[in-house]
Design an enzyme around this catalytic site. Sequence first.
Site, mmCIF file in Angstrom:
data_model
loop_
_atom_site.group_PDB
_atom_site.id
_atom_site.type_symbol
_atom_site.label_atom_id
_atom_site.label_comp_id
_atom_site.label_asym_id
_atom_site.label_seq_id
_atom_site.Cartn_x
_atom_site.Cartn_y
_atom_site.Cartn_z
ATOM 1 N N ASN A 1 23.491 10.568 39.163
ATOM 2 C CA ASN A 1 24.047 11.788 39.757
ATOM 3 C C ASN A 1 23.284 13.016 39.287
ATOM 4 O O ASN A 1 22.530 13.615 40.049
ATOM 5 C CB ASN A 1 25.537 11.918 39.421
ATOM 6 C CG ASN A 1 26.226 12.996 40.243
ATOM 7 O OD1 ASN A 1 25.586 13.803 40.907
ATOM 8 N ND2 ASN A 1 27.546 13.025 40.201
ATOM 9 N N ASP A 2 23.467 13.394 38.035
ATOM 10 C CA ASP A 2 22.861 14.629 37.542
ATOM 11 C C ASP A 2 21.340 14.632 37.678
ATOM 12 O O ASP A 2 20.746 15.680 37.954
ATOM 13 C CB ASP A 2 23.229 14.839 36.066
ATOM 14 C CG ASP A 2 24.734 14.981 35.867
ATOM 15 O OD1 ASP A 2 25.386 15.529 36.764
ATOM 16 O OD2 ASP A 2 25.235 14.533 34.818
ATOM 17 N N VAL A 3 20.706 13.474 37.512
ATOM 18 C CA VAL A 3 19.240 13.417 37.530
ATOM 19 C C VAL A 3 18.671 13.495 38.940
ATOM 20 O O VAL A 3 17.446 13.516 39.114
ATOM 21 C CB VAL A 3 18.733 12.148 36.833
ATOM 22 C CG1 VAL A 3 19.152 12.138 35.370
ATOM 23 C CG2 VAL A 3 19.204 10.884 37.540
ATOM 24 N N THR A 4 19.550 13.545 39.969
ATOM 25 C CA THR A 4 19.089 13.684 41.358
ATOM 26 C C THR A 4 19.669 14.934 42.005
ATOM 27 O O THR A 4 19.569 15.105 43.219
ATOM 28 C CB THR A 4 19.510 12.457 42.194
ATOM 29 O OG1 THR A 4 20.943 12.376 42.243
ATOM 30 C CG2 THR A 4 18.949 11.173 41.599
ATOM 31 N N ALA B 1 27.615 16.038 33.728
ATOM 32 C CA ALA B 1 27.464 17.491 33.612
ATOM 33 C C ALA B 1 28.606 18.220 34.301
ATOM 34 O O ALA B 1 28.728 19.432 34.183
ATOM 35 C CB ALA B 1 26.136 17.939 34.214
#
Length: 472
Positions: free
Chosen positions: A398-401, A440
């Site tokens: 999620n956060d890394v995309t 996050a």
Amino acid sequence: MHELAATPAWASLAYLVSGVLFILALRGLSSPASSRKGNRFGMLGMLIAVATTLVLHGTGLIEISIAIAIGAVIGIVTARKIAMTDMPQLVAAFHSLVGLAAVLVAAAAFLNPEAFGILDFATGHIQQVSRIEMGLGVAIGAITFSGSVIAFLKLNGNMSGSPIMLPARHVINLGTLAAIIGLIGYFLTDDAHWVFFTITALSFLIGFLLIIPIGGADMPVVVSMLNSYSGWAAAAMGFTLHNTAMIITGALVGSSGAILSYIMCKAMNRSFISVIAGGFGGDAGAAAGGAPKEQRPWKRGSAEDAAFLMGQAEQVIIVPGYGMAVSQAQHVLREMGDLLKAEGVKVKYAIHPVAGRMPGHMNVLLAEANVSYDEVFELEDINSEFSQTDVAFVIGANDVTNPAAKTDKTSPIYGMPILDVEKAKTVLFVKRSMGGVGYAGVDNDVFYMDNTMMLLGDAKKMVEEIVKAMAH
């Protein structure tokens, strides 16, 4: 340090060989392709170091052998039973044991300095240089222990992964750290019991206080940071024990962990201080308005839709995340990749440096599933390919995309380099439900883009259904 000089030449040589093997181990562990060889170098180096120490200090061999046997049984049973998805909390638990060992060694040396060769017979007090080593060792060890325990509880789900913000936490933390440093300085002039044990108690406390405000998104940095702490604690105790191998090993672990922490922070475009001060999803998260935006339109797809789209593609880039680890979908994911390759589709895996809950978490899981190293690429090596890719298959990340890292200055992840999955012609996003957000605490705009199809459900079950659809 007179006992170091008295170390036989053969023992010094043996410790030197073990140190070289540890360096080779770190070099090997820097790449998945050479990690097995690196692991063997490390085991051989530790065997030589332990054997040398036992021969040098031949007293109490029966008790030591019993302790080694008990530890070996626990280690073997744990290694055989632990799931790869639980590796982050296992690493945190091991770090806590290293920290506790440092505290116990320091306490033993403090209570019986003559047995450790650190007593100044002229004054009847502990040698000053040993007080410095002891004070630093017990402080770093205690911080490592309590911090690692909190990290374990967060990673294992026994404590909320969200940041726990205490009022006036920065003042409390800075005051506690200042008190520890001041007491270590005072310890040089007075080696009273209350000074030593106050340092120990405050260090246990600050380890707890430093980690509870850190959210799950920063856990890769926390794990590598605690790894560094455990190394420095071991090095400090190496001086107390007059053991060259411990000093070398501790310094290697401490420095490599510090470098890794820096790399992790750079990968998130964050400073080390900002992570320690309170992590993702904290104060900034509230300003960013991290609530999920379920009212926005989005497209839902099925396993059959995903199988058809990927079967027609020329290239598919798979982006694994923590959701893949939780569902243990790595094996069926590799099976899906093999089916696609059999149909002539080019398959690659894109790994973000902080995907998962520890550095290299995704690499380890993919290696366990026998995914070829040649198909696994880091962010900087593959990011430019998304714009020429037919399908980006995101599973549990999620956060890394999240494009908010590039566009939303109010977002707590703003500035963090991300995998540009939104540039692919089609994005297939496997997610348990639309109601959740990443660690996050920020919703992901990719969910609502025209080229995105959401595949909702357990990651492993969803990929299994896709594999079945491909086989028909």
